[in-house]
Design a protein around this motif. Structure first.
Motif, short mmCIF file in Angstrom:
data_model
loop_
_atom_site.label_atom_id
_atom_site.label_comp_id
_atom_site.label_asym_id
_atom_site.label_seq_id
_atom_site.Cartn_x
_atom_site.Cartn_y
_atom_site.Cartn_z
N THR A 43 0.83 -1.20 0.00
CA THR A 43 0.00 0.00 0.00
C THR A 43 0.86 1.25 0.00
O THR A 43 1.89 1.31 0.67
CB THR A 43 -0.91 0.01 1.26
OG1 THR A 43 -1.76 -1.13 1.20
CG2 THR A 43 -1.73 1.27 1.34
N THR A 59 -3.73 6.90 -3.76
CA THR A 59 -3.41 5.94 -2.71
C THR A 59 -4.04 4.61 -3.12
O THR A 59 -5.25 4.53 -3.31
CB THR A 59 -3.99 6.39 -1.35
OG1 THR A 59 -3.43 7.66 -1.02
CG2 THR A 59 -3.64 5.38 -0.27
N GLY A 61 -4.32 0.47 -2.29
CA GLY A 61 -4.14 -0.59 -1.30
C GLY A 61 -3.55 -1.84 -1.93
O GLY A 61 -3.83 -2.16 -3.08
N SER A 62 -2.74 -2.53 -1.15
CA SER A 62 -2.09 -3.73 -1.68
C SER A 62 -3.11 -4.78 -2.09
O SER A 62 -4.13 -4.98 -1.43
CB SER A 62 -1.13 -4.31 -0.64
OG SER A 62 -1.82 -4.79 0.48
N ARG A 64 -5.21 -4.80 -4.46
CA ARG A 64 -6.47 -4.29 -5.01
C ARG A 64 -6.29 -3.91 -6.48
O ARG A 64 -5.27 -3.37 -6.88
CB ARG A 64 -6.94 -3.04 -4.26
CG ARG A 64 -7.07 -3.20 -2.80
CD ARG A 64 -8.37 -3.80 -2.48
NE ARG A 64 -8.52 -3.95 -1.03
CZ ARG A 64 -9.58 -4.39 -0.47
NH1 ARG A 64 -10.62 -4.72 -1.19
NH2 ARG A 64 -9.64 -4.53 0.83
N ALA A 80 4.43 3.30 -3.05
CA ALA A 80 3.98 1.91 -3.22
C ALA A 80 5.06 1.14 -3.99
O ALA A 80 5.79 1.71 -4.81
CB ALA A 80 2.66 1.85 -3.96
#
Length: 87
Positions: A43, A59, A61-62, A64, A80
């Motif tokens: 993330t 931003t 998220g990991s 996703r 990231a």
């Protein structure tokens, strides 16, 4: 080779990705192809140039899928890691 029951359908930005590549962010080099989405392994922020040229910080998220059409992923401003461009 598995059967592709959708091979006669045209691919587009609203359909599933049909290719992927691991990206090394760069402040000078554009991607060779516009994305349909991004995925990251950790993330963080991803600074991108959108299809229209606007530079924004996202931003993500990991793990996703983030549906976005981008032409560049910037090294500066990107935290990231493990960025995968989906086409």
């Amino acid at each position: 080779m598995p059967i592709d029951r959708y091979k006669t359908f045209q691919n587009g930005p609203d359909g599933p990705a049909v290719g992927a590549s691991l990206i090394s962010p760069s402040d000078t080099v554009d991607l060779i192809e516009l994305t349909v989405g991004l995925n990251v392994s950790t993330t963080g922020q991803v600074r991108v140039s959108m299809k229209d040229g606007e530079v924004v910080d996202l931003t993500i998220g990991s793990g996703r899928f983030f549906p976005v059409r981008v032409s560049k992923i910037w090294e500066t401003g990107t935290t990231a890691t493990g960025i995968v461009a989906l086409y």
